[in-house]
Write a protein that holds these residues in place. Structure first.
Motif, mmCIF file in Angstrom:
data_model
loop_
_atom_site.group_PDB
_atom_site.id
_atom_site.type_symbol
_atom_site.label_atom_id
_atom_site.label_comp_id
_atom_site.label_asym_id
_atom_site.label_seq_id
_atom_site.Cartn_x
_atom_site.Cartn_y
_atom_site.Cartn_z
ATOM 1 N N PRO A 102 48.048 19.877 -21.815
ATOM 2 C CA PRO A 102 47.382 20.670 -22.840
ATOM 3 C C PRO A 102 48.171 20.656 -24.154
ATOM 4 C CG PRO A 102 47.930 22.024 -20.916
ATOM 5 C CD PRO A 102 48.491 20.671 -20.684
ATOM 6 N N GLU A 103 47.445 20.666 -25.269
ATOM 7 C CA GLU A 103 48.085 20.670 -26.597
ATOM 8 C C GLU A 103 49.058 21.845 -26.735
ATOM 9 O OE1 GLU A 103 47.979 18.462 -29.101
ATOM 10 O OE2 GLU A 103 46.583 17.142 -28.032
ATOM 11 N N GLY A 104 48.761 22.946 -26.080
ATOM 12 C CA GLY A 104 49.626 24.119 -26.154
ATOM 13 C C GLY A 104 50.985 23.926 -25.516
ATOM 14 N N SER A 105 51.170 22.850 -24.783
ATOM 15 C CA SER A 105 52.449 22.574 -24.127
ATOM 16 C C SER A 105 53.383 21.723 -24.977
ATOM 17 C CB SER A 105 52.214 21.868 -22.795
ATOM 18 O OG SER A 105 51.508 22.701 -21.911
ATOM 19 N N VAL A 106 52.911 21.271 -26.133
ATOM 20 C CA VAL A 106 53.726 20.383 -26.964
ATOM 21 C C VAL A 106 55.032 21.059 -27.375
ATOM 22 C CG1 VAL A 106 53.824 19.163 -29.178
ATOM 23 C CG2 VAL A 106 51.796 18.981 -27.745
ATOM 24 N N GLU A 107 54.979 22.333 -27.717
ATOM 25 C CA GLU A 107 56.197 23.042 -28.138
ATOM 26 C C GLU A 107 57.224 23.075 -27.008
ATOM 27 O OE1 GLU A 107 57.462 27.449 -29.713
ATOM 28 O OE2 GLU A 107 55.505 26.662 -30.305
ATOM 29 N N ALA A 108 56.784 23.347 -25.793
ATOM 30 C CA ALA A 108 57.700 23.371 -24.644
ATOM 31 C C ALA A 108 58.287 21.983 -24.395
ATOM 32 C CB ALA A 108 56.978 23.871 -23.399
ATOM 33 N N LEU A 109 57.457 20.952 -24.531
ATOM 34 C CA LEU A 109 57.958 19.588 -24.329
ATOM 35 C C LEU A 109 58.904 19.176 -25.447
ATOM 36 C CD1 LEU A 109 54.768 17.786 -22.986
ATOM 37 C CD2 LEU A 109 56.712 18.691 -21.695
ATOM 38 N N ASN A 110 58.663 19.642 -26.667
ATOM 39 C CA ASN A 110 59.597 19.372 -27.761
ATOM 40 C C ASN A 110 60.961 19.983 -27.484
ATOM 41 O OD1 ASN A 110 58.579 17.675 -29.814
ATOM 42 N ND2 ASN A 110 57.146 19.265 -30.414
ATOM 43 N N ALA A 111 60.964 21.168 -26.890
ATOM 44 C CA ALA A 111 62.236 21.809 -26.541
ATOM 45 C C ALA A 111 62.996 20.983 -25.503
ATOM 46 C CB ALA A 111 61.982 23.227 -26.029
ATOM 47 N N LEU A 112 62.274 20.316 -24.615
ATOM 48 C CA LEU A 112 62.908 19.454 -23.617
ATOM 49 C C LEU A 112 63.293 18.092 -24.201
ATOM 50 C CD1 LEU A 112 60.544 20.247 -20.622
ATOM 51 C CD2 LEU A 112 62.928 20.991 -20.900
ATOM 52 N N ASP A 113 62.602 17.681 -25.240
ATOM 53 C CA ASP A 113 62.876 16.413 -25.904
ATOM 54 C C ASP A 113 64.151 16.476 -26.742
ATOM 55 O OD1 ASP A 113 62.407 13.762 -26.855
ATOM 56 O OD2 ASP A 113 61.319 14.535 -28.587
ATOM 57 N N ALA A 114 64.435 17.624 -27.332
ATOM 58 C CA ALA A 114 65.590 17.767 -28.220
ATOM 59 C C ALA A 114 66.914 17.373 -27.547
ATOM 60 C CB ALA A 114 65.658 19.177 -28.783
ATOM 61 N N PRO A 115 67.200 17.795 -26.311
ATOM 62 C CA PRO A 115 68.446 17.371 -25.673
ATOM 63 C C PRO A 115 68.504 15.862 -25.393
ATOM 64 C CG PRO A 115 67.595 19.327 -24.582
ATOM 65 C CD PRO A 115 66.536 18.850 -25.535
ATOM 66 N N GLU A 134 55.126 19.209 -14.830
ATOM 67 C CA GLU A 134 54.865 20.636 -14.631
ATOM 68 C C GLU A 134 53.710 21.124 -15.509
ATOM 69 O OE1 GLU A 134 57.055 24.780 -15.834
ATOM 70 O OE2 GLU A 134 58.322 23.160 -15.073
ATOM 71 N N HIS A 135 53.698 20.726 -16.764
ATOM 72 C CA HIS A 135 52.675 21.191 -17.700
ATOM 73 C C HIS A 135 51.373 20.417 -17.576
ATOM 74 C CE1 HIS A 135 55.031 24.015 -20.162
ATOM 75 N NE2 HIS A 135 56.055 23.257 -19.844
#
Length: 92
Positions: free
Chosen positions: A14-27, A53-54
Motif C-alpha cells: 500500500p502507498e501508505g507504507s512508503v514512509e515505513a519502508l523509507n525508514a528501513l531504507d535509510a540504514p 510484512e507490509h
C-alpha cells in the motif's frame, strides 16, 4: 504499488507504507555510503522483511510491471550500490 524482490517475486504494498519502508531504507543507504559490510546485511534484510510484512504476494501469474525493484537478500554491498538512486532504494 508493486515491489519486486529479485529472485523472490512481487508484492503489493500500500502507498501508505512508503514512509515505513523509507525508514528501513535509510540504514541500507547509510551502510552503503560508509562501505560498512557489518551494518549492510542486517539493514538489507530488515528492508526486505518490511516489504514482506507490509505487502501481500502479487499474483504470480500476472505480468504486471513492478514500480520498484529491490535486490535479493544475498546481494553484495557493491551490487546494491549500483541500484541506488538519489533517494535510496525506496524513493520518496
Amino acid at each position: 504499488m508493486i515491489v519486486r524482490i529479485l529472485g523472490e517475486g512481487q508484492y503489493d504494498v500500500p502507498e501508505g507504507s512508503v514512509e515505513a519502508l523509507n525508514a528501513l531504507d535509510a540504514p541500507v543507504e547509510a551502510a552503503i555510503e560508509a562501505s560498512d559490510e557489518a551494518a549492510f546485511r542486517p539493514a538489507l534484510e530488515a528492508l526486505l522483511a518490511g516489504v514482506r510484512e507490509h505487502g501481500t504476494a502479487h499474483d504470480a501469474e500476472s505480468l504486471d510491471e513492478s514500480d520498484l525493484i529491490l535486490p535479493p537478500g544475498d546481494a553484495t554491498l557493491d551490487e546494491v550500490r549500483e541500484l541506488l538512486g538519489d533517494d535510496g532504494l525506496i524513493p520518496g
